[in-house]
Design an enzyme around this catalytic site. Structure first.
Site, short mmCIF file in Angstrom:
data_model
loop_
_atom_site.label_atom_id
_atom_site.label_comp_id
_atom_site.label_asym_id
_atom_site.label_seq_id
_atom_site.Cartn_x
_atom_site.Cartn_y
_atom_site.Cartn_z
N CYS A 2 0.85 -1.18 0.00
CA CYS A 2 0.00 0.00 0.00
C CYS A 2 0.89 1.25 0.00
O CYS A 2 2.01 1.21 0.51
CB CYS A 2 -0.93 0.12 1.21
SG CYS A 2 -1.96 -1.32 1.48
N ARG A 27 3.02 0.15 -5.38
CA ARG A 27 2.93 -0.45 -4.04
C ARG A 27 1.63 -1.21 -3.83
O ARG A 27 1.44 -1.85 -2.80
CB ARG A 27 3.03 0.65 -2.97
CG ARG A 27 4.32 1.42 -3.01
CD ARG A 27 4.33 2.48 -1.93
NE ARG A 27 4.45 1.87 -0.62
CZ ARG A 27 5.60 1.55 -0.05
NH1 ARG A 27 6.72 1.78 -0.68
NH2 ARG A 27 5.63 1.00 1.15
N TRP A 74 -3.07 -2.57 -1.47
CA TRP A 74 -2.80 -3.97 -1.82
C TRP A 74 -3.35 -4.76 -0.65
O TRP A 74 -2.80 -4.74 0.44
CB TRP A 74 -1.30 -4.19 -1.99
CG TRP A 74 -0.95 -5.57 -2.44
CD1 TRP A 74 -0.90 -6.03 -3.72
CD2 TRP A 74 -0.57 -6.68 -1.62
NE1 TRP A 74 -0.53 -7.35 -3.75
CE2 TRP A 74 -0.32 -7.77 -2.47
CE3 TRP A 74 -0.42 -6.87 -0.24
CZ2 TRP A 74 0.07 -9.03 -2.00
CZ3 TRP A 74 -0.04 -8.11 0.23
CH2 TRP A 74 0.21 -9.17 -0.65
N ASN A 100 -0.38 1.60 5.94
CA ASN A 100 0.38 0.60 5.19
C ASN A 100 0.98 -0.35 6.21
O ASN A 100 1.71 0.09 7.10
CB ASN A 100 1.49 1.30 4.40
CG ASN A 100 2.54 0.32 3.90
OD1 ASN A 100 2.20 -0.79 3.52
ND2 ASN A 100 3.79 0.74 3.89
N GLY A 101 0.67 -1.65 6.10
CA GLY A 101 1.25 -2.61 7.04
C GLY A 101 0.19 -3.51 7.63
O GLY A 101 -0.91 -3.65 7.07
N GLU A 463 14.58 -17.28 -13.03
CA GLU A 463 14.20 -15.89 -13.25
C GLU A 463 13.28 -15.76 -14.48
O GLU A 463 12.30 -15.02 -14.46
CB GLU A 463 15.46 -15.02 -13.41
CG GLU A 463 15.24 -13.56 -13.72
CD GLU A 463 14.42 -12.79 -12.69
OE1 GLU A 463 14.13 -13.32 -11.61
OE2 GLU A 463 14.04 -11.65 -13.00
N LYS A 467 9.51 -14.24 -14.33
CA LYS A 467 9.06 -13.11 -15.15
C LYS A 467 7.81 -13.49 -15.93
O LYS A 467 6.85 -12.74 -15.98
CB LYS A 467 10.12 -12.68 -16.18
CG LYS A 467 11.32 -11.91 -15.72
CD LYS A 467 11.05 -10.56 -15.14
CE LYS A 467 10.75 -10.68 -13.67
NZ LYS A 467 11.80 -10.29 -12.77
N GLU A 470 4.67 -13.87 -13.60
CA GLU A 470 4.12 -12.66 -12.99
C GLU A 470 3.56 -11.68 -14.02
O GLU A 470 2.62 -10.96 -13.74
CB GLU A 470 5.11 -11.98 -12.04
CG GLU A 470 6.20 -11.18 -12.68
CD GLU A 470 7.08 -10.46 -11.65
OE1 GLU A 470 6.57 -9.95 -10.65
OE2 GLU A 470 8.30 -10.38 -11.88
N HIS A 486 14.56 -36.60 -13.22
CA HIS A 486 14.19 -37.06 -11.88
C HIS A 486 12.74 -36.73 -11.54
O HIS A 486 12.37 -36.72 -10.36
CB HIS A 486 15.14 -36.46 -10.84
CG HIS A 486 16.56 -36.87 -11.04
ND1 HIS A 486 16.99 -38.16 -10.88
CD2 HIS A 486 17.66 -36.17 -11.45
CE1 HIS A 486 18.29 -38.24 -11.15
NE2 HIS A 486 18.71 -37.04 -11.50
N LYS A 581 5.04 -3.82 -6.13
CA LYS A 581 6.49 -3.78 -6.34
C LYS A 581 7.26 -3.94 -5.03
O LYS A 581 8.25 -4.65 -4.97
CB LYS A 581 6.87 -2.46 -7.01
CG LYS A 581 8.37 -2.31 -7.20
CD LYS A 581 8.72 -2.19 -8.65
CE LYS A 581 10.19 -2.28 -8.92
NZ LYS A 581 10.55 -3.52 -9.61
O1 M6R Z 1 12.81 -5.00 -3.70
P1 M6R Z 1 13.29 -6.40 -3.64
O2 M6R Z 1 14.39 -6.71 -4.59
O3 M6R Z 1 13.65 -6.83 -2.24
O4 M6R Z 1 12.03 -7.28 -4.06
C1 M6R Z 1 12.04 -8.67 -3.99
C2 M6R Z 1 10.90 -9.26 -4.74
O5 M6R Z 1 9.68 -8.85 -4.19
C3 M6R Z 1 10.92 -8.88 -6.23
O6 M6R Z 1 12.12 -9.24 -6.82
C4 M6R Z 1 9.76 -9.55 -6.97
O7 M6R Z 1 9.93 -10.94 -6.99
C5 M6R Z 1 9.65 -8.98 -8.39
N1 M6R Z 1 8.28 -8.65 -8.67
C6 M6R Z 1 10.11 -9.94 -9.43
O8 M6R Z 1 9.99 -9.40 -10.70
#
Ligand code: M6R
Length: 586
Positions: A2, A27, A74, A100-101, A463, A467, A470, A486, A581
């Site tokens: 948030c 956020r 969020w 927020n929290g 990775e 990507k 998400e 396996h 984010k």
């Molecule tokens: O800000 P940070 O690098 O600590 O964030 C970690 C993850 O939340 C972040 O990498 C998340 O997995 C991304 N959305 C991936 O694209």
């Protein structure tokens, strides 16, 4: 998660609040709300959706005032509904709160407040805050003291803002384990989760610490700790430019940030040698090194571990920040925690380092946001220098993390690399962009997609899968290529796409054998390599580079694949569903 913002100004604040929220949508963006003091009452408008939805609300036309607060959500506690959107109000609507929290003891407090006659309109944890303050006011305390009394009853991690109907010249902000920053703008002051929300208006900021309460007026402020003692802070000048948040000619931030990697990788490589040396001394001076991260930053940590072992014989263990708790018994004064994070605000990471510090461990970090909590709480930090990353998917921050990790590994091993050659290679990677857009069309109806790689290429498989899932919501998994036989091979059937990361390094022949096994079971293989092979149904050519640099030239095409897959499927790549984010809750 948030985003929260408040502003006290000498002119109308509505536009400022909406604009500030837009810059914090990363956020959270499932619902949004604003509360403005019109001189008599606090007018609250909230909707499900993004800031653009709120901006269309006809009630905004008749809303104006010089003091207000706003929130982009969020959801954690309570579904995505207009009632659960913030601000939340006390029974008599005289106290408005954005938060927020998480308030961990909200259920207990809610029961107590309900017994005292408070009526709740939402199912959030946040709503207990205005009711609790309202209750404390009944004891005859003034607003500040009632707020302090309420705060001392809360458990959890939070940053929140409070606007009192009966005090129309000030806002209060409270911080514990979630970021909160005051912006000093001359004739208007701000208090918000992120400097991005007010950077356009001022670069002068004060970063509140945990257990602090700020009273912010139009041209003054006061900060106290939770015991009510005044605290003095220095004013920081922010380094980022407001213009770095513009999309420029790109349709999305994500695409802009993918393209920025041509330069950002090399800005990150450009570290001060003395600072890197200091970092290396700390790494070498302890018994145990744990590298910590979440999501994409965890994948960077896996690459760091490979490189530290391979290039400097420096053993390190990688731990998901959210799983760190199990390792606490091993942490002592002879332990070093290396935390990797783009935002520097990820709650799991901050919690891990705080626990580690309490046990005497030292903390190094690799961070993008210079003013973040992680940077401020680490003993020493190296910065990514890639500028703000707005797209929810980490792209340029990942390759910048790799560049910083390479810089450390080079110093640890007393080696160097030809960065000019790498720069040319990075530029050449962009030649495959159209092909990746085409492949996104080819696999438009794919339900699953797998990524394989060995050695340094394995974290890139993870990775690439992260990507794709998400951004496009395609089910995707990354595997160590040798693990296929396996169990994972059972998932392969006719036409299933598999991305094989198979550069011309020591893993090449083994991975090629795995590609043959996949082909024999009907998979459609996209080979990402600098060596063509007839086994690949589609060949994505990457430039040849020194073998340690393959992760950089492999991941960029995978970012493009995820971006174009999102577009093909009608998703907005900048704002994937259910995500935010900066993940500031555990
Ligand atoms: O800000 P940070 O690098 O600590 O964030 C970690 C993850 O939340 C972040 O990498 C998340 O997995 C991304 N959305 C991936 O694209």
């Amino acid at each position: 998660m948030c985003g929260i913002i408040g502003c006290v100004s000498d002119s109308d604040v509505l536009e400022i609040l909406l604009d500030g929220l837009t810059n914090m949508e990363y956020r959270g963006y499932d619902s949004v709300g604003v509360g403005v003091h019109d001189g008599k009452t606090i007018k609250v408008i909230k909707v499900v959706g993004r800031v653009a939805e709120l901006a269309k609300n006809p009630d905004l036309k008749s809303t104006c005032g010089k003091i207000g607060l706003a929130h982009t959500r969020w959801a954690t506690h309570g579904g995505v509904t207009p009632e659960n959107a913030h601000p939340h109000l006390s029974c008599d609507r005289s106290i408005a709160v954005v938060h927020n929290g998480i308030i961990e003891n909200y259920q207990l407090l809610k029961n107590e407040l309900e017994l005292k006659g408070h009526i709740f309109r939402s199912t959030t944890d946040t709503e207990i805050i205005p009711h609790l303050i309202e209750e404390e006011l009944k004891t005859g305390r003034n607003q500040r003291d009632a707020l302090l009394a309420a705060v001392n009853k809360l458990k959890g991690s939070y940053a929140f803002l409070v606007l009192f109907r009966d005090l129309n010249d000030r806002l209060y902000g409270v911080r514990k384990d979630a970021p909160l920053i005051i912006g000093l703008g001359g004739n208007k002051n701000f208090v918000a989760s992120d400097v991005l929300s007010f950077l356009k208006h001022t670069k002068e900021a004060i970063f509140l610490d945990n257990f602090e309460v700020a009273e912010v007026r139009r041209n003054s402020y006061t900060i106290w700790n939770f015991n009510g003692e005044e605290v003095l802070h220095t004013i920081s000048t922010l380094a980022w430019e407001a213009t770095s948040f513009q999309k420029k000619e790109f349709t999305h931030y994500t695409l802009k940030e993918i393209h920025e990697q041509r330069e950002s990788i090399f800005k990150a490589f450009n570290q001060d040698i003395n600072e890197v040396d200091r970092f290396c001394l700390s790494l070498q001076g302890v018994n145990r090194v744990y590298i910590i991260g979440a999501g994409t930053s965890y994948h960077a940590a896996l690459i760091a571990k490979h490189l530290f072992i391979k290039m400097a014989k420096l053993p390190a263990e990688v731990i998901l920040a959210s799983e760190f708790e199990d390792y606490i018994p091993l942490v002592d004064e002879d332990t070093l925690l290396l935390a990797i994070s783009q935002s520097g605000e990820t709650a799991d990471v901050l919690s891990a380092i705080n626990v580690g510090k309490r046990k005497g461990a030292s903390v190094l970090s690799i961070v993008n946001t210079p003013t973040s909590s992680l940077a401020r709480e680490s003993d020493y930090t190296l910065y990514l220098k890639c500028g703000p990353e707005v797209g929810v998917a980490a792209t340029k921050s990942f390759t910048a993390q790799l560049a910083v990790i390479y810089s450390i590994a080079f110093r640890l091993s007393n080696t160097a690399a030809d960065l000019q050659r790498l720069s040319k290679a990075v530029n050449r990677v962009f030649d495959v962009e159209r092909q990746l857009a085409y492949l996104a069309q080819v696999f438009l109806t794919a339900k699953d997609c797998y990524f394989i790689g060995r050695g340094l290429n394995y974290p890139i498989a993870l990775e690439g899968a992260l990507k794709l899932k998400e951004l496009s919501y395609i089910h995707a998994e990354g595997f160590a290529a040798g693990e296929l036989k396996h169990g994972t091979l059972a998932l392969i059937s006719e036409g299933v796409p598999v991305v094989a990361l198979n550069p011309n390094d020591k893993t090449y022949h083994d991975t090629l054998s795995n590609v043959a096994e996949l082909k024999a079971r009907g998979a459609k293989v996209i080979g990402v390599s600098d060596v063509a092979n007839p086994l690949y149904d589609y060949y994505v050519e990457i430039p040849s580079v020194e073998s340690i640099f393959y992760p950089i030239v492999e991941v960029i095409p995978l970012q493009m694949f995820a971006y174009y897959s999102a577009l093909e499927r009608g998703q907005n790549p900048d704002y994937p569903r259910n995500l935010a984010k900066s993940v500031t809750v555990k």
